[in-house]
Design an enzyme around this catalytic site. Structure first.
Site, PDB file in Angstrom:
ATOM      1  N   GLU A 433      17.042   2.784  34.711  1.00  0.00           N
ATOM      2  CA  GLU A 433      17.458   4.171  34.526  1.00  0.00           C
ATOM      3  C   GLU A 433      16.234   5.084  34.561  1.00  0.00           C
ATOM      4  OE1 GLU A 433      19.265   4.836  30.685  1.00  0.00           O
ATOM      5  OE2 GLU A 433      19.159   7.014  30.888  1.00  0.00           O
ATOM      6  N   ASP A 511      18.307   2.968  28.851  1.00  0.00           N
ATOM      7  CA  ASP A 511      17.894   3.360  27.504  1.00  0.00           C
ATOM      8  C   ASP A 511      18.917   2.908  26.482  1.00  0.00           C
ATOM      9  OD1 ASP A 511      15.716   4.602  28.536  1.00  0.00           O
ATOM     10  OD2 ASP A 511      16.587   6.617  28.515  1.00  0.00           O
ATOM     11  N   ASP A 513      20.530   4.340  24.253  1.00  0.00           N
ATOM     12  CA  ASP A 513      21.185   5.495  23.629  1.00  0.00           C
ATOM     13  C   ASP A 513      22.520   5.759  24.337  1.00  0.00           C
ATOM     14  OD1 ASP A 513      20.545   6.598  26.047  1.00  0.00           O
ATOM     15  OD2 ASP A 513      19.052   7.997  25.270  1.00  0.00           O
ATOM     16  N   ASP A 515      23.503   8.067  26.479  1.00  0.00           N
ATOM     17  CA  ASP A 515      23.399   8.271  27.918  1.00  0.00           C
ATOM     18  C   ASP A 515      23.168   6.955  28.639  1.00  0.00           C
ATOM     19  OD1 ASP A 515      23.909  10.862  28.249  1.00  0.00           O
ATOM     20  OD2 ASP A 515      21.826  11.506  28.647  1.00  0.00           O
TER      21      ASP A 515
END
Ligand code: 0RA
Length: 650
Positions: A433, A511, A513, A515
């Site tokens: 990403e 990541d 998180d 997103d």
């Protein structure tokens, strides 16, 4: 036979039994697939299948399954109860024979035609062999009978333990921890299968209770699965997060050429096709003759209708098989007495005699439906025409991807930092990403076998996009070219050519998180819809970057969840020395330097990869349509429910 001979005969029989069960314990994978989580759950399906058979024979309508506190399982039905009388040939109780002789299962009730049966159909004796403890209780003829076993070995002869007016069989088993990698049951996995079984066998009530947990009110978690209308409701369930195109379901149930066939289908506004095919309650991922029958019936009937309606002539489009399947959700279920399973995962039906009956059933139900619902028939034909036009656009887009491959030298995307090895079996590609984390990964990797391809931002949501948009998308084109696989042909856009696949590990690295997990899901959706074979072959993995770094002086350690972090903090506190117990929370991959990323997430010696598998095809489809679809509440609920597992799943 003299007494002496009888004795010898008896012990000879016993030795055979032991040898049979010993073979199961020696090579459990041969009997139940594997000794991982899948095999562990398979034990439950094997036991439940016996009760389903009893229900299909018309003697039972309720099956209850409980996950007990110790992760043992209790399956109870209200059938006739396994016979307990002396088995004439084996010279012991029929119950003992069923529980200890391989494949003894349905042998002595010839009228019961065994239609269910786990993927391997190995019988409850395998479950017994692989359980450190098993207890069978039979309620029959006003009495209660019982026998217990350890790793398949009876602990005493079948005995009467009381009186009861109940009828039925109860099996409680504890999987052998020395055989299985994990002995912890997953509620959702069992629930998905029980729900599926309830849809596939209408009229049977199946309850599942998890006695390991209670909810806020102190009640045990559990569900009751029951379907009045079978596949009709299954199809609606599968499409519950999609927008329906038809007001009701097209449905057929009956027998054709002696083969029980049940089919249900409907259309939604999406572009994906979702056909689930079952043989004897087993999901046949790889399709086969029943699926061919379904397709043939569908294409012939709709094509005939579209031509005769005159709508095609006006539009001047050529329609093909694929065009009838955009936005189609269908379930086909057949019962075959002697199924031939073929294919890589033995989930492809080979019996030739099944195609015609299914095709006839589908033609009949569709023709009736189209005649009775002229408005909806028109809606379907219009959708098919749109699909045909979109297919022509998609072909152009696909050809562009292919041509670019041929023309641009190596043909590899500019963003790809390839590895030096050319042996796909040892090569890995990280789909990372963002460009910045991609840069770090390029520095941190072992370039001998690890390739890096950064993906910019969110990749296209293939669940909502038309096919030509998908093949025009830069990131998706890059994935295809980097992997070296050809885009499917027009006839079957999902058929891959995996011979040219350049990496046998495709690792999604995002990541840790919200997103990141969204991007992860977008990429997984793409693989699930367009490269399903890669998922089925076990080529797709998810990297697990750490969430925390706990530092003390020169010492530092990583933590993948909150518990681990707290333990590390305690440990470091305990190890003497002064304060400044520093904790860094990694929100993004970009916060790690190349060395840290290598150490924690990419080095095969220390990293944890989560392999992506398809446990339950129908459920999987449903989850993706829900995650990527329009409806927010079910998505939020799912993410919240699964979030706590996200970082501990190995
Ligand atoms: C064979 C014969 C009979 C019952 C069963 C099998 C049976 C097996 C299982 C396994 C789980 N639940 C079950 N319920 C029944 C009975 C034949 C008779 O009573 O005449």
């Amino acid at each position: 036979m003299s007494e002496q001979e009888k004795k010898q005969d008896y012990s000879a029989g016993n030795i055979q039994v032991l040898e049979g069960l010993e073979a199961v314990r020696k090579r459990p994978a041969m009997y139940i697939g594997d000794v991982g989580v899948k095999g562990l759950h398979h034990l439950v399906y094997e036991v439940v299948d016996n009760s389903i058979d009893e229900a299909l024979a018309g003697h039972c309508d309720t099956i209850s399954v409980a996950i007990n506190e110790d992760n043992s399982i209790t399956v109870r039905d209200n059938g006739r109860g396994i016979p307990t009388a002396m088995h004439p040939k084996e010279k012991k109780s029929a119950l003992e024979v069923v529980m200890t002789v391989l494949h003894a299962g349905g042998k002595f009730d010839k009228d019961t035609y065994k239609v269910s049966g786990g993927l391997h159909g190995v019988g409850v004796s395998c479950v017994n062999a692989l359980s450190s403890d098993l207890r069978a209780t039979v309620y029959r003829e006003g009495k209660i009978f019982q026998q217990e076993y350890k790793i398949g070995v009876p602990q005493y002869d079948v005995k009467e333990i009381g009186a009861s007016d109940d009828r039925g069989t109860e099996v409680r088993f504890l999987p052998d921890a020395s055989i299985f990698e994990s002995t912890v049951y997953n509620y959702d996995t069992l629930a998905a299968r029980m729900r599926e079984l309830a849809f596939l066998n209408k009229g049977i009530t199946i309850t599942l209770t998890d006695l390991r947990h209670t909810d806020e009110e102190g009640k045990h978690i559990g569900e009751k699965f029951y379907s009045e209308n079978g596949l009709n409701e299954f199809v609606q369930y599968l499409d519950r997060n999609r927008e329906a195109l038809l007001t009701d379901t097209v449905y057929f149930e009956g027998e054709k050429d002696g083969i029980p066939v049940e089919v249900a289908m409907t259309y939604n506004t999406s572009y994906t096709e979702n056909i689930q095919a079952y043989v004897n309650n087993i999901n046949t991922h790889e399709g086969g003759t029943h699926l061919s029958g379904f397709r043939r019936g569908l294409t012939n009937t709709l094509k005939k209708y579209a031509t005769e309606s005159g709508m095609l002539a006006k539009e001047k489009v050529e329609i093909e098989g694929d065009d009838f399947r955009e936005g189609l959700t269908a379930v086909v279920s057949v019962k075959v007495a002697e199924p031939q399973f073929e294919g890589q995962t033995k989930t492809k039906l080979g019996n030739r005699e099944v195609t015609a009956p299914v095709s006839q059933a589908v033609s009949q139900m569709l023709a009736d439906y189209l005649e009775e619902h002229p408005n909806e028939a028109k809606t379907i034909v219009q959708k098919v025409i749109l699909a045909a036009k979109a297919r022509q656009a998609a072909r152009k887009a696909r050809e562009m991807v292919q041509r670019k491959n041929v023309m641009s030298g190596s043909g590899l995307p500019g963003k790809l930092a390839d590895c030096s090895s050319k042996d796909p079996a040892e090569c890995e590609i990280y789909l990372v990403e963002g460009d910045s984390a991609g840069g770090t990964a390029k520095q941190g990797r072992d370039r001998n076998f690890q390739a890096i391809m950064p993906l910019r931002g969110k990749i296209l949501n293939v669940e909502k996009a038309m096919q030509h948009k998908i093949f025009e998308n830069e990131e998706i084109k890059n994935i295809y070219t980097a992997l070296g696989v050809r885009v499917g042909t027009e006839e079957d856009s999902k058929a891959l050519n995996l011979e040219k696949l350049r990496y046998h590990k495709v690792i999604i690295m995002c990541d840790a998180d919200v997103d990141g997990s969204h991007i992860e899901t977008l990429i997984l959706t793409f693989f699930f819809r367009y490269m399903k074979e890669m998922v089925e072959k076990g080529y797709i993995y998810i990297a697990t970057p750490p969430l925390y770094q706990v530092k003390k002086g020169a010492k530092s350690q990583y933590a993948w969840d909150d518990n681990q972090r707290d333990r590390l903090i305690q440990e470091m506190k305990g190890s003497g020395a002064e304060s400044s117990v520093g904790v860094q929370r990694y929100k993004g991959l970009g916060e790690m330097n190349a060395e840290q990323l290598w150490e924690t997430t990419m080095n095969p010696e220390f990293r944890t990869l989560r392999q992506v598998t398809i446990e339950n095809a129908a459920e999987c489809d449903q989850v993706f349509s829900m995650l990527m679809g329009e409806d927010v509440p079910p998505r939020r609920e799912f993410i919240e429910r699964n979030a706590k597992y996200a970082n501990i799943d190995v």
